[in-house]
Design a protein around this motif. Structure first.
Motif: not given
Length: 556
Positions: A288-307
């Motif tokens: 859920w966090i992956f689908l709804t979160g913001e990316p971090r660490e140059a996209n290598t961590e966090g989520g992909i909701f903006p994409a």
């Protein structure tokens, strides 16, 4: 045998085998993506093992997740400068995700099995997800406030206190982000509008009382914004102090102590202490966090909701633009145009346009849409903002328009085929009942050809959602600070740059410096993109089937 070939049976087996092989290949690719992508979110146990150091003779301790094991030849290991036991032909090595990048300098490390001791999975180990420097693995020591420890790890209720403190820090961080990104962002936009208004006064050479009134209004609005900003700044300072007040003292496997501010922590878990049920709960929470979160660490961590949001928005706008143009062009070619050499040439050109490489459309979109159309729009409507471009730079609208041009041949061809399938007797019957040609076309023929139009739209969506090359030139970026749709007027910002799942896969997979950390994210994002395309196509197929049944019952 000759009779068997003449019967056509071999061709049935050949075509059936080709279909079977194609299905197996598709299922294999989807299965690989699903297994590699979805396994990333499982809270793996944290291993601790001693590693022999042949140079110093002092064993070291490694702690982390065992990502995978690999068997290589002894010769390959020896070429890499690794010690190889005498007589060994094959060697097994293990990839550890040891985390603690700020301590060890890297997240992942290989160790050969012949140098490793017995694997242990101690309880009480913390896996800390951080906003920077990746994960941290270690043992908790104490919880501190303003630099003074107030609760030791051996105290009763320590883990609950840590979870409560982390939840508080995360909540404060979310509140601070709301102020920074929404409230202060809105003020910056208002200040920029005031600046543009002042510039318009200069460009229009406004003088006299009109200018004095306008400047007084601007000054009053700016003073109010400055006052509001000062209040928000004070509130933000308090939040930043409170979220950075607490810290967690940790100890690594080699007895180094690291003090981690709770402001840098996203979540704290104890994978080795979790039950299977708890791991399943954590697994679905991470998805859920992956689908709804913001990316971090140059996209290598966090989520992909903006994409995800950018991809859906772009495909939606593309569909709105390509459908009417494609349908009208197909109706003209099939129903109105005189069937001759010119029409055939146009039709062949449309077919050939579908085979043009997509990067060519990207170059055309950059040159014509962005630089020419966008530049002229800026000179006519946004002169005050120049030299900063508004539409004269890659953005959502130009990316959608380029994809509409890219998929236009697909919609034209499918719509033409749908119109061609309408029997001539239907047209003749309508005309015989007294309807004009226009009434016959728009009330009889076009509704019956709607399923063909929807088929073209389905194919267009599938191609548009998966394109990457042209989007790199006309509007897609690695990180977009704001979504193209928000609560700020005019609510849909067509000039903004967007993130896209396809470009996200390219960026994480080929531009990331941390390859091992990015690998599972590539699979997970690819799986998300495939599922998104399937959902969009299923929605369009459902609409097409509904229309087909509706007009079939009407024609009956």
């Amino acid at each position: 045998m000759r009779q068997w070939f003449r019967s056509g049976t071999p061709w049935i087996w050949l075509t059936g085998g080709a279909v079977t092989l194609s299905i197996i290949m598709v299922i294999g690719v989807l299965g690989l993506i699903a297994v590699r992508g979805l396994s990333h979110f499982w809270p793996a146990d944290i291993a601790e093992v001693q590693v022999q150091n042949l140079e110093t003779g002092i064993p070291a301790v490694v702690m982390g997740e065992v990502v995978r094991a690999q068997t290589i030849t002894a010769a390959a290991a020896e070429e890499g400068g690794n010690p190889v036991p005498e007589g060994a032909e094959l060697m097994t090595r293990y990839l550890f995700k040891q985390g603690n990048r700020d301590v060890y300098g890297r997240d992942f490390i290989w160790h050969f099995g012949n140098l490793l001791g017995e694997f242990e999975y101690p309880t009480g180990v913390y896996a800390i997800e951080r906003r920077e420097w990746g994960n941290f693995y270690g043992y908790p020591v104490a919880l501190s406030k303003d630099g003074e420890a107030y609760l030791n790890a051996d105290s009763a209720g320590f883990h609950d206190a840590v979870q409560e403190a982390v939840a508080r820090a995360v909540r404060l961080n979310d509140e601070a982000e709301v102020i920074e990104r929404r409230d202060i962002g809105r003020m910056n936009t208002a200040l920029e509008r005031l600046r543009l208004r002042e510039r318009e006064l200069d460009l229009n050479e406004v003088t006299g009382q009109e200018r004095e009134v306008a400047e007084a209004e601007i000054a009053e609005t700016r003073a109010q914004l400055d006052e509001d900003y000062a209040e928000l700044r004070a509130e933000l300072d308090i939040l930043q102090y409170e979220r950075g007040r607490d810290s967690l003292l940790m100890r690594t496997a080699d007895d180094r102590e690291v003090n981690i501010s709770l402001a840098q922590i996203v979540a704290v878990t104890q994978p080795n202490d979790m039950s299977v049920l708890a791991k399943f709960g954590e697994y679905f929470y991470q998805v859920w966090i992956f689908l709804t979160g913001e990316p971090r660490e140059a996209n290598t961590e966090g989520g992909i909701f903006p994409a995800i949001f950018g991809t859906i928005t772009m495909v939606f706008i593309m569909s709105i633009m390509v459908t009417p143009f494609g349908v009208l062009a197909a109706i003209y070619l099939r129903e109105y145009a005189k069937q001759g050499p010119v029409t055939r040439m146009i039709r062949i050109s449309v077919y050939n346009l579908a085979g043009v490489p997509s990067i060519v459309f990207g170059v055309f979109g950059l040159g014509f849409f962005v630089y020419y159309l966008g530049g002229n729009i800026d000179r006519i409507f946004y002169e005050a903002a120049l030299p900063s471009p508004t539409f004269g730079t890659p953005g959502l609208f130009w990316a959608s328009l380029t994809l509409a041009l890219l998929t236009l041949p697909v919609v034209i061809v499918s719509t033409e085929e749908g119109l061609a399938r309408i029997p001539s007797t239907v047209r003749q019957g309508s005309l015989a009942l007294g309807a004009t040609k226009s009434e016959t076309l728009w009330r009889v023929v076009v509704p019956l050809a709607t399923p063909g139009m929807m088929t073209g739209l389905i194919l267009a969506i599938a191609r548009a959602a998966g394109e990457v090359a042209p989007l790199m030139l006309v509007g897609v970026v690695k990180l977009a600070p704001n979504l193209p749709v928000d609560g700020e007027f005019p609510f849909i910002h067509l000039e903004r740059k967007i993130m896209h799942l396809g470009f996200h896969i390219f960026d994480v997979g080929f531009q990331s410096p941390n390859v091992e950390a990015a690998r599972p994210l590539v699979y997970a994002t690819a799986l998300t993109l495939v599922l998104l395309i399937v959902i969009l196509n299923l929605t369009a197929i459902g609409i097409r089937n509904r229309l087909r049944e509706k007009y079939r019952s009407d024609s009956d």
